[in-house]
Each structure stands twice: as structure tokens, then as C-alpha cells.
Scaffold this active site. Structure first.
Site, PDB file in Angstrom:
ATOM      1  N   ARG A 160      30.326  29.325  63.954  1.00  0.00           N
ATOM      2  CA  ARG A 160      31.680  29.864  63.808  1.00  0.00           C
ATOM      3  C   ARG A 160      31.773  30.537  62.445  1.00  0.00           C
ATOM      4  NH1 ARG A 160      35.267  24.294  62.864  1.00  0.00           N
ATOM      5  NH2 ARG A 160      34.511  23.891  60.774  1.00  0.00           N
ATOM      6  N   CYS A 201      32.784  39.122  58.253  1.00  0.00           N
ATOM      7  CA  CYS A 201      32.870  39.670  56.897  1.00  0.00           C
ATOM      8  C   CYS A 201      34.313  40.101  56.687  1.00  0.00           C
ATOM      9  CB  CYS A 201      31.929  40.862  56.772  1.00  0.00           C
ATOM     10  SG  CYS A 201      32.327  41.910  55.356  1.00  0.00           S
ATOM     11  N   ASN A 232      41.434  29.873  60.366  1.00  0.00           N
ATOM     12  CA  ASN A 232      41.173  28.450  60.118  1.00  0.00           C
ATOM     13  C   ASN A 232      40.267  28.304  58.900  1.00  0.00           C
ATOM     14  OD1 ASN A 232      41.476  25.656  61.320  1.00  0.00           O
ATOM     15  ND2 ASN A 232      39.260  25.740  61.047  1.00  0.00           N
ATOM     16  N   GLU A 233      40.739  27.571  57.919  1.00  0.00           N
ATOM     17  CA  GLU A 233      39.928  27.277  56.728  1.00  0.00           C
ATOM     18  C   GLU A 233      39.146  28.505  56.256  1.00  0.00           C
ATOM     19  OE1 GLU A 233      37.536  23.805  57.570  1.00  0.00           O
ATOM     20  OE2 GLU A 233      39.180  22.474  57.034  1.00  0.00           O
ATOM     21  N   CYS A 264      30.609  37.112  51.590  1.00  0.00           N
ATOM     22  CA  CYS A 264      29.718  38.148  52.099  1.00  0.00           C
ATOM     23  C   CYS A 264      29.311  39.080  50.959  1.00  0.00           C
ATOM     24  CB  CYS A 264      30.430  38.929  53.204  1.00  0.00           C
ATOM     25  SG  CYS A 264      29.396  40.220  53.902  1.00  0.00           S
ATOM     26  N   GLU A 279      44.987  18.625  59.282  1.00  0.00           N
ATOM     27  CA  GLU A 279      43.845  17.943  59.909  1.00  0.00           C
ATOM     28  C   GLU A 279      43.400  16.763  59.065  1.00  0.00           C
ATOM     29  OE1 GLU A 279      40.376  20.266  60.614  1.00  0.00           O
ATOM     30  OE2 GLU A 279      41.527  22.021  61.190  1.00  0.00           O
ATOM     31  N   TRP A 293      29.911  15.243  59.700  1.00  0.00           N
ATOM     32  CA  TRP A 293      29.188  16.164  58.816  1.00  0.00           C
ATOM     33  C   TRP A 293      28.720  15.521  57.509  1.00  0.00           C
ATOM     34  CZ3 TRP A 293      32.728  15.900  55.009  1.00  0.00           C
ATOM     35  CH2 TRP A 293      34.087  15.842  55.357  1.00  0.00           C
ATOM     36  N   GLU A 300      30.704  19.179  67.477  1.00  0.00           N
ATOM     37  CA  GLU A 300      31.556  18.110  66.947  1.00  0.00           C
ATOM     38  C   GLU A 300      31.782  16.984  67.952  1.00  0.00           C
ATOM     39  OE1 GLU A 300      34.704  20.628  65.409  1.00  0.00           O
ATOM     40  OE2 GLU A 300      33.776  20.528  63.420  1.00  0.00           O
ATOM     41  N   PHE A 356      30.474  14.201  68.088  1.00  0.00           N
ATOM     42  CA  PHE A 356      30.486  12.877  67.462  1.00  0.00           C
ATOM     43  C   PHE A 356      31.634  12.710  66.468  1.00  0.00           C
ATOM     44  CE2 PHE A 356      25.861  13.367  68.492  1.00  0.00           C
ATOM     45  CZ  PHE A 356      25.862  12.433  69.522  1.00  0.00           C
TER      46      PHE A 356
HETATM   47  C1  GLA Z   1      37.644  21.351  59.655  1.00  0.00           C
HETATM   48  C2  GLA Z   1      37.909  22.355  60.754  1.00  0.00           C
HETATM   49  C3  GLA Z   1      37.961  21.729  62.117  1.00  0.00           C
HETATM   50  C4  GLA Z   1      36.836  20.736  62.292  1.00  0.00           C
HETATM   51  C5  GLA Z   1      36.914  19.710  61.208  1.00  0.00           C
HETATM   52  C6  GLA Z   1      35.876  18.633  61.334  1.00  0.00           C
HETATM   53  O1  GLA Z   1      38.771  20.764  59.175  1.00  0.00           O
HETATM   54  O2  GLA Z   1      39.095  23.069  60.526  1.00  0.00           O
HETATM   55  O3  GLA Z   1      37.855  22.763  63.059  1.00  0.00           O
HETATM   56  O4  GLA Z   1      35.627  21.402  62.237  1.00  0.00           O
HETATM   57  O5  GLA Z   1      36.738  20.344  59.977  1.00  0.00           O
HETATM   58  O6  GLA Z   1      36.000  17.676  60.314  1.00  0.00           O
END
Ligand code: GLA
Length: 664
Positions: free
Chosen positions: A114, A118, A152-153, A158, A305, A313, A353, A355
Site C-alpha cells: 500500500r 508519489c 490514511n497516515e 519520494c 485507531e 508489526w 494484517e 494477525f
Molecule cells: C495503521 C494503519 C492501519 C493499520 C494499522 C495496523 O494505523 O492506518 O491501516 O495498518 O496501522 O496497526
């Protein structure tokens, strides 16, 4: 401008990321039923749905999302709808490889995971705008929609040719002329003078240490380039639904985005938090990043989140022990969150993800995780009317600036052991353990509402920041400054004299003659009105009016001042030229706070019990390894249990109380 209140409407939002495209539609019925059972009021949908929504360029499939939003709405569950632009579909990278990021050494970062975009690619931006436009036009007026979640995040970097062209334009805006740029980057050094704009590159892989000012501008540029992507999508969704707040989620204490600049563009500040449940100071990490989120937001914020249990991870991923999920969620509420959400609702069976924990685990509902999720839903439902929208008031500000972070962590510096984030964490810990609620603030921000301002270390300080600090102390503030502060200007030029003259005047110092970084594990004994061991760093100081609180007693600097205190105008300025060990740092900051007239949120609590005030409420959170007995002054009601709390209150391990003042 809409804000978080427009989504919460006096409640605490509760829920999480929901990825129903990973499941057959029959499962959705079970999902909404169990969401209701768990007290879920809000789900974030569509974060990674681009390939499902636009399976081929310009060919859209919204039928499933129509059905989903209608289903959620029919069950009273609000939707935070995401633009799916964090994870472009394979067709984009396949047809337009120029949208894929390139690493510093020119290698391509491919699809198959994911975030492979750029930020400077016009093609990526065009396609991201198109899918955003489609979504916004279709769902902008949907009754389930409570908030927009852009991307997202944001965190990609780049170094490709499109980035190079964009970087040059950004530099032209910042510096105007090539002459200015050459001056700002100090290109007289090592024959780096640029004769034409086209010669300038992002700082790609090079033979030896790269130009620090170029690296600094590139960090600024990357944050700005990503922010442009955010604001472009924000503008699109806001055009279709002007009353719906817009957000994006930040990673906790993330180096890649200037959070102060980003927060100005967001209606809601949203944060993802994943403290290690196994780390002794996991709770403090949570408190720190929550304090930062609240400070960025200037009020309530959204916990977008977190994990109900294990992540997937870390090298070893341990679940949260019983009660910890609830405790850390209540901690976020105490520190200003009006939305408590998780990644994710239903645990994935496939993919990277599978797990990672979720609200609804692989084993279904008959487990501790789901029971705790349901309990928390009920707790938040009860607390909502009492806390939603109310402020957390902090008497202390800890100064933090991404520019200083970027500039201070470059190669070629006095000590690689100086770790910006670790140092901020150490100072915040001292205040957290003493239950002094602390905001984070930009060094040029208005500081007048704080009695105490602390600077763990800000290597780079602008003229505006230095003037601000001097005025703050002159007019009665208390400032505690750590080492290696005020050394560089906005372009990473060392200030005349090594440390800025204005700061030296405030601190009552004539000069900092030498930096003496310490080796790993090395400590220096310091003695005076405070006795402690210094770690990490030391300096050879010459005072000019400052009182010496402690001197080095060991090593080359024996006899030299280590900690000083100076009255300047109506205020007081401390200087710590080393980092005292944790207990001593806490003692010093507690003393400075007391002298500044500050009191902690609650006193005489057992170690490990965190106290935070939010509005009239007092949150007590037991992070200690066992039961804790707290003596309470006055009369209270615990909103979690509905019971009176007077005199002594016992908190179980991972227990919490949310106390409201009550009549005797
Ligand atoms: C981040 C992402 C989520 C997921 C979590 C896993 O917060 O935004 O999509 O990948 O990590 O901890």
C-alpha cells in the site's frame, strides 16, 4: 468550519475501521448486529477500497457501498467515509509507473502493498481527485455520513524526477532567487554552488554527508507536498458537504509531517496510537501523543485507531492484558479524545494484517476481547454527555517543533546518541509522573497561558521563537531549557557565538564554550542544591548572572556549572546543560513547577496512578502492577460505577475512575 462536535453531537464516538469488502455481504448483517451489541456508533469505511470502487480506470462500482451505507444508517451507525487514495490500485502503477515513488537510490517502490504513490506526481493527483470527486458527489449528502477521512497516515517519501521538479518550484517560492538559495544552503562549502535551478535535486543517495540545509528543506517540502494532496481532497469533499468535518489520521509523533502546519488544515485532528502493551512506559507514550494531538487540535480530538490487543508489526506481538484496552481508552478520553476507535472492526482472514487484533476477533464473540469491547462501549456511552466537548486545561507547555527535529537529527553532528523524540519523551515523562498536565506547543506560539514552559532541546529556533521566549520570561513566565538549544537559525546556520545571544541573556549565560557529549551509559555526577547524575550530554558553560544550581563534580568539566537558574525581568529561566537521570529530572521540573505556582492534577497518589482533569472531572488511571489505594479529598461520584467515592478509593490493576464532584 465544521468541527468534531458536528460528528459527536454530545457523545463519544465509538467504533473503528470497517473493511466489509473483505467479506461476503451476508456477513455484513452479522456485523451491524454485533456492532449494536458492542455499542459501536461510528465506523470508518473505504480506507483501502480504491480497487473495489474503480476496478478499471474511470469504471466505477458503487453498488456495494450504497448498500453498505444504507445498512449502517438503518442501524443507527454513523459513517466516517474515507477517500481511498492511500492505496492506489495496481492498474495505476501498471499503466502509469510515474505515479510510483522512487527511493533515494532511484529504485522504484512497487505496488503489492500500500502507499505506493508519489505526492508530486500529477498523474497520481489527477486520479486521486477523480475518485474523490466521485465519492463526494455520490455520498456527500448521505444521511449516514458524519465525517470525511482523507487518505490514511500520509507518510510516503519520494526522490523521483517529478519530485525534483516540484521541489525546485517549492524552493523558488521559499528562497526567491538562486543566490538566496545558495546562501541558505551554504553551498560555498564543498563546491556545491548551483548555477541553474535545473541542477538542484532532492537529496538523493550520495558519496558522503549530504548538505544539511538541503535535507532540512527537503523534509519541509515533503511535508508540504503531502499536505497539498490532503488539502486538494479536503477541498473536494468540503465542496459537496460543507457541514461535514474532514480529517486525516496522523501517526503518533511522526517525523514526516509538520503536525502544526497540518492541524491548521484539518477540521478534526485524528491520531492512531499503538503503545507497546509490554513496554514499561507504554502508558506514558500514550499520554505524550495524546497531549500532542490535543495541542494540535486546540481542543477535543479523535482517537482514530488503536488495537484491542496485539499488533502484527513488532518483532514479538503480545496482546493487551485484561483491562488495559479500557484503561488506555479512558486515558485518551481524559486527555481530550471525543472519539475512541480501533483498527479494525472485524479481524481479517487474509492479507498482511490477518494477525492484527480487532474488535471482533477470529474466534467471534465468546472471548475477553469482545466482552471488553462491549464494556468499553457502555462506559463511553455513559461518559459521553459529561465529557464530550469539554476542555483539558494544562498549566505547562513542552515546546516541540518539527523543524528543530529535522535539523537536529542529521549526520555530522556532535553526538548520534541525541534522539529528539527520546528526549521529548524523557521530559514529558517527568511531568507525567508528577501529574502535571502538559500541552505541547510551537516555540513561536502564544505561551502566556502557561505558568511553566519547558524545552527538552530545540537546536533550531527562529528569531520569532527566540523573541517569544524572551518576552515570555520577561513578563513573568518560568522557562526550563535543556541543552543544545538555540544553536541554529531557520536555515540551520549556527548562531553567532554558538548559542543565540537573546537566549543567553534570558538564561544569564555568557557563553557555551564546548559541547561534551557523553558516551553510551556514561554519567557525570553533579552536585549543588540539587545532586544527581547527568547523562548523554554536557557543556562547558560560562555564566553571566545566573545562579549555579549544580556543578559537574566528575570528569573534564569538574567545577563547571551544570544547571543554572536566572531571574530575567519578572520571570525565571533555568538551563540544564545535561540530562539528569529520570528521578532527578522529575525533581527539578517539579521544583520549577512549584516555584511557578503550579499544582498537579491530584496529590499524594500511589506511584503508577495517573491523574488528569478534564472540565470538572478527575480521571484516575492505575497503570501500576497491582491494586492501588487512593486517598481522595472531598466528595465525588464515580461516573463509571455511579457510586459515591469519598475518602479512600481502590483501583484494581488497570482500573480507572472518572470522578465528578458531588455534594457531601
Ligand atoms: C495503521 C494503519 C492501519 C493499520 C494499522 C495496523 O494505523 O492506518 O491501516 O495498518 O496501522 O496497526
Amino acid at each position: 468550519m465544521p468541527d468534531l462536535n458536528d460528528a459527536t453531537r454530545g457523545r463519544i464516538l465509538y467504533g473503528g475501521d470497517y473493511n466489509p469488502e473483505q467479506w461476503p455481504e451476508e456477513t455484513w448483517q452479522e456485523d451491524v448486529r454485533l456492532m449494536r451489541q458492542a455499542g459501536v456508533t461510528s465506523v470508518t469505511v473505504g480506507v483501502f477500497s480504491w480497487a473495489r470502487l474503480e476496478p478499471a480506470p474511470g469504471a466505477y462500482d458503487f453498488g456495494w457501498l450504497d448498500r453498505l451505507l444504507d445498512l449502517l444508517h438503518a442501524h443507527g451507525i454513523g459513517v466516517v467515509l474515507a477517500t481511498p487514495t492511500a492505496s492506489p490500485p495496481p492498474w495505476l502503477g501498471h499503466r502509469h509507473p510515474e505515479t510510483l515513488p522512487q527511493a533515494e537510490n532511484g529504485t522504484t517502490v512497487w505496488y503489492g502493498s500500500r502507499n505506493q504513490f508519489c505526492a508530486s506526481s500529477p498523474t497520481y493527483r489527477r486520479h486521486a481527485a477523480a475518485i474523490t470527486e466521485q465519492l463526494a458527489a455520490r455520498y456527500g449528502a448521505h444521511p449516514a455520513l458524519t465525517m470525511w477521512h482523507v487518505n490514511n497516515e500520509y507518510g510516503t517519501h519520494c526522490w523521483c524526477d517529478a519530485t525534483a521538479a516540484h521541489f525546485r518550484r517549492w524552493l523558488q517560492d521559499r528562497h526567491g532567487t538562486l543566490e538566496e538559495l545558495n546562501s541558505a544552503w551554504g553551498t560555498a562549502f564543498w563546491s556545491q554552488h548551483y548555477a541553474e535551478w535545473d541542477e538542484i535535486l532532492p537529496p538523493r543517495q550520495a558519496q558522503y554527508i549530504r548538505n544539511p540545509a538541503q535535507l532540512l528543506d527537503f523534509a519541509r517540502f515533503t511535508s508540504d507536498a503531502l499536505l497539498e494532496c490532503y488539502t486538494a481532497e479536503h477541498a473536494i469533499v468540503a465542496r459537496h458537504s460543507p457541514a461535514v468535518p474532514v480529517t486525516t489520521n496522523h501517526m503518533p509523533f511522526w517525523r514526516g509531517q509538520d503536525g502544526w502546519a497540518w492541524a491548521k488544515e484539518q477540521d478534526v485532528v485524528a491520531l492512531d496510537i499503538y503503545p507497546d502493551p509490554d513496554a514499561a512506559l507504554g502508558a506514558q507514550h500514550g499520554a505524550l501523543v495524546q497531549d500532542l494531538a490535543r495541542s494540535m487540535a486546540g481542543g477535543p480530538w479523535m482517537l482514530m485507531e488503536q488495537a484491542t490487543g496485539a499488533v502484527n508489526w513488532r518483532p514479538v506481538n503480545r496482546p493487551k492484558p485484561a483491562g488495559l484496552n479500557r484503561l488506555w481508552s479512558l486515558q485518551a478520553v481524559a486527555r481530550g479524545a471525543d472519539a475512541i476507535c480501533f483498527f479494525q472492526w472485524r479481524q481479517s482472514r487474509q492479507g498482511a494484517e490477518k494477525f492484527h487484533s480487532a474488535m471482533l476477533p477470529h474466534s467471534g464473540t465468546g472471548n475477553r476481547t469482545f466482552r471488553e469491547v462491549t464494556t468499553l462501549g457502555a462506559d463511553l456511552d455513559r461518559l459521553g454527555p459529561h465529557v464530550s466537548g469539554t476542555p483539558v486545561t494544562a498549566g505547562t507547555a513542552l515546546l516541540h517543533d518539527w523543524d528543530a527535529w529535522w535539523a537536529s537529527e542529521q549526520p555530522g553532528r556532535p553526538s548520534e546518541l541525541l534522539d529528539y523524540q527520546e528526549n521529548v519523551t524523557a521530559w514529558h515523562r517527568a511531568l507525567w509522573e508528577a501529574n502535571h498536565t502538559t500541552d505541547l506547543a510551537h516555540p513561536a506560539a502564544d505561551l502566556t497561558r502557561y505558568r511553566l514552559v519547558v524545552i527538552p532541546s530545540l537546536y533550531l529556533l527562529t528569531d520569532a521563537a527566540l523573541d517569544n521566549l524572551a518576552a515570555y520570561v520577561r513578563t513573568g513566565g518560568t522557562l526550563v531549557t535543556g541543552y543544545f538549544t538555540g544553536v541554529a537559525d531557520h536555515q540551520d546556520r549556527i548562531r553567532p557565538g554558538g548559542v543565540d545571544a537573546r537566549l543567553r541573556e534570558v538564561l544569564g549565560l555568557a557563553a557555551v564554550h564546548q559541547w561534551w557529549p557523553l558516551n553510551e551509559g556514561e554519567t557525570l555526577r553533579c552536585t549543588g542544591t540539587e545532586d544527581f547524575r547527568g547523562t548523554l550530554w554536557a557543556e562547558e558553560l560560562e555564566t553571566a548572572g545566573a545562579e549555579v544550581v549544580a556543578r559537574y563534580a566528575d570528569g573534564e568539566l569538574a567545577g563547571h556549572p551544570a544547571v543554572t537558574r536566572h531571574t530575567h525581568g519578572e520571570g525565571t529561566a533555568w538551563y540544564l546543560s545535561t540530562r539528569p537521570e529520570p528521578d532527578a529530572l522529575r525533581a527539578l521540573l517539579t521544583r520549577a513547577a512549584r516555584e511557578a505556582g503550579l499544582r498537579p492534577a491530584a496529590e499524594h497518589l500511589p506511584a503508577g496512578v495517573e491523574a488528569v482533569r478534564r472540565g470538572e472531572l478527575l480521571f484516575l488511571l492505575n497503570h501500576g502492577p497491582q491494586q492501588a489505594s487512593c486517598e481522595l479529598p472531598g466528595h465525588w461520584e464515580d461516573l463509571l460505577t455511579g457510586k459515591p467515592a469519598t475518602g479512600s478509593l481502590t483501583l484494581e490493576r488497570h482500573g480507572a475512575a472518572v470522578l465528578r464532584p458531588a455534594a457531601p
